[in-house]
Design an enzyme around this catalytic site. Structure first.
Site, PDB file in Angstrom:
ATOM      1  CG  ASN A   9       7.972   2.244   2.134  1.00 20.15           C
ATOM      2  OD1 ASN A   9       7.710   2.729   3.236  1.00 20.15           O
ATOM      3  ND2 ASN A   9       7.207   1.329   1.552  1.00 20.15           N
ATOM      4  CE  LYS A  11       8.246  -1.857   2.733  1.00 22.07           C
ATOM      5  NZ  LYS A  11       8.153  -3.194   2.173  1.00 22.07           N
ATOM      6  CG  HIS A  97       3.486  -0.298   0.002  1.00 17.96           C
ATOM      7  ND1 HIS A  97       3.420  -1.580   0.510  1.00 17.96           N
ATOM      8  CD2 HIS A  97       4.759  -0.126  -0.442  1.00 17.96           C
ATOM      9  CE1 HIS A  97       4.607  -2.136   0.372  1.00 17.96           C
ATOM     10  NE2 HIS A  97       5.437  -1.289  -0.196  1.00 17.96           N
ATOM     11  CD  GLU A  99       4.682  -3.835   3.043  1.00 21.82           C
ATOM     12  OE1 GLU A  99       4.845  -2.768   3.653  1.00 21.82           O
ATOM     13  OE2 GLU A  99       5.629  -4.466   2.522  1.00 21.82           O
ATOM     14  CD  GLU A 169       6.785  -0.943  -4.249  1.00 24.63           C
ATOM     15  OE1 GLU A 169       7.961  -0.811  -3.931  1.00 24.63           O
ATOM     16  OE2 GLU A 169       5.861  -0.897  -3.439  1.00 24.63           O
ATOM     17  N   GLY A 175      10.328  -7.470  -0.405  1.00 25.77           N
ATOM     18  CA  GLY A 175      10.880  -8.019   0.833  1.00 25.77           C
ATOM     19  C   GLY A 175      11.220  -9.502   0.741  1.00 25.77           C
ATOM     20  CB  SER A 214      14.061  -7.679  -3.737  1.00 28.31           C
ATOM     21  OG  SER A 214      13.214  -8.279  -2.779  1.00 28.31           O
TER      22      SER A 214
HETATM   23  P1  PGA Z   1      11.754  -4.073  -0.544  1.00 30.95           P
HETATM   24  O1  PGA Z   1      10.399  -3.210  -0.411  1.00 30.95           O
HETATM   25  O2  PGA Z   1      12.753  -3.178  -1.229  1.00 30.95           O
HETATM   26  O3  PGA Z   1      12.138  -4.393   0.865  1.00 30.95           O
HETATM   27  O4  PGA Z   1      11.422  -5.268  -1.356  1.00 30.95           O
HETATM   28  C1  PGA Z   1       9.957  -2.374  -1.452  1.00 30.95           C
HETATM   29  C2  PGA Z   1       8.677  -1.701  -1.030  1.00 30.95           C
HETATM   30  O5  PGA Z   1       7.844  -2.326  -0.367  1.00 30.95           O
HETATM   31  O6  PGA Z   1       8.464  -0.509  -1.353  1.00 30.95           O
END
Ligand code: PGA
Length: 251
Positions: A9, A11, A97, A99, A169, A175, A214
């Site tokens: 992803n 983003k 997601h 976000e 997630e 992140g 992560s």
């Molecule tokens: P990350 O993000 O691997 O940077 O923690 C995962 C995601 O948001 O899909």
């Protein structure tokens, strides 16, 4: 048997050319790698999808969108429809997601509509669920996840449900560099599968449930070793071809 999937992803990262270059590098590294038993998905920003789709080997790598509209078409300035994604060469779309839920107010009700739109236009929904830190700490995470599943997926037919991919997630791990332990992740993945089995029966045995938060080359192996973890949805580590390949090779 369910598919092993590693999806990147991206983003809101990478200019057009940077994105195309990254896709070319991933394509090259994956083509050179020995085992190809993993379905690899890259999820660039909308503006890059058509070109990224052209530069990768579509037999090995799929391209997905990061979101789609609840609407089919019409006067919705700034929106991208499921059909547009499909027509640009995407065959999947990330939906829900955290976000999108947190910053753009996406609700379970909207996501129920989006999942159906994706299915209508032949896109695999990669439906994201997961709890925030306070819900984890108060022990409410099972309730939150149950609601995210029931309200969004439970009115699908078994046939439609069997096209859906799930991504668990934990929001506190996205992140942050803080990963759920393999035991924490497996506990929730099993909970998700058991719930899906109650509703959809044996079809849930074939549902790929990805872990996200992560996930990196150095922790992917112990996460993917768990019986109900079928791959990863990768943010930060998907922006470097070598790291992304390290995760793919963790299977
Ligand atoms: P990350 O993000 O691997 O940077 O923690 C995962 C995601 O948001 O899909």
């Amino acid at each position: 048997m369910r598919k092993k999937i590693v999806a990147g992803n991206w983003k809101m990262n990478k200019t057009f050319q940077e994105g195309v270059d990254l896709a070319i590098e991933i394509d090259k590294l994956y083509a050179e790698s020995g085992d190809k038993n993993v379905k690899v998905i890259v999820t660039p920003p909308f503006t890059h999808i058509a070109e990224v789709n052209k530069v990768v080997n579509n037999d090995l790598i799929s391209v997905a969108g990061q979101n789609c509209s609840t609407e089919t078409s019409g006067a919705y300035t700034g929106e991208i429809s499921a059909e547009m994604l499909w027509s640009a060469g995407a065959d999947a779309v990330i939906l829900g997601h955290s976000e999108r839920r947190e910053y753009f107010g996406e609700t379970n009700e909207m996501l129920n509509t989006k999942v159906k739109k994706a299915l209508e236009f032949n896109l695999t929904p990669i439906y994201c669920i997961g709890e925030v830190l306070a819900e984890r700490e108060s022990g409410k995470y099972f309730d939150v996840i149950k609601e995210q599943l029931q309200t969004v997926l439970f009115d699908l037919s078994v046939e439609d449900f069997s096209k859906v991919v799930l991504a668990y997630e934990p929001v506190w791990a996205i992140g942050t560099g803080k990963t759920a332990t393999p035991a924490q992740a497996q506990e929730v993945h099993k909970f998700i599968r058991d719930l899906l089995k109650e509703k959809f029966g044996a079809a849930a045995d074939n549902t790929s449930i990805l872990y996200g938060g992560s996930c990196k080359p150095d922790n992917a192996k112990e996460l993917f070793a768990n019986p109900d973890i079928d791959g990863g949805l990768i943010g930060g580590a998907s922006l470097k071809a070598a790291d992304f390949m390290g995760i793919i090779n963790a299977f």
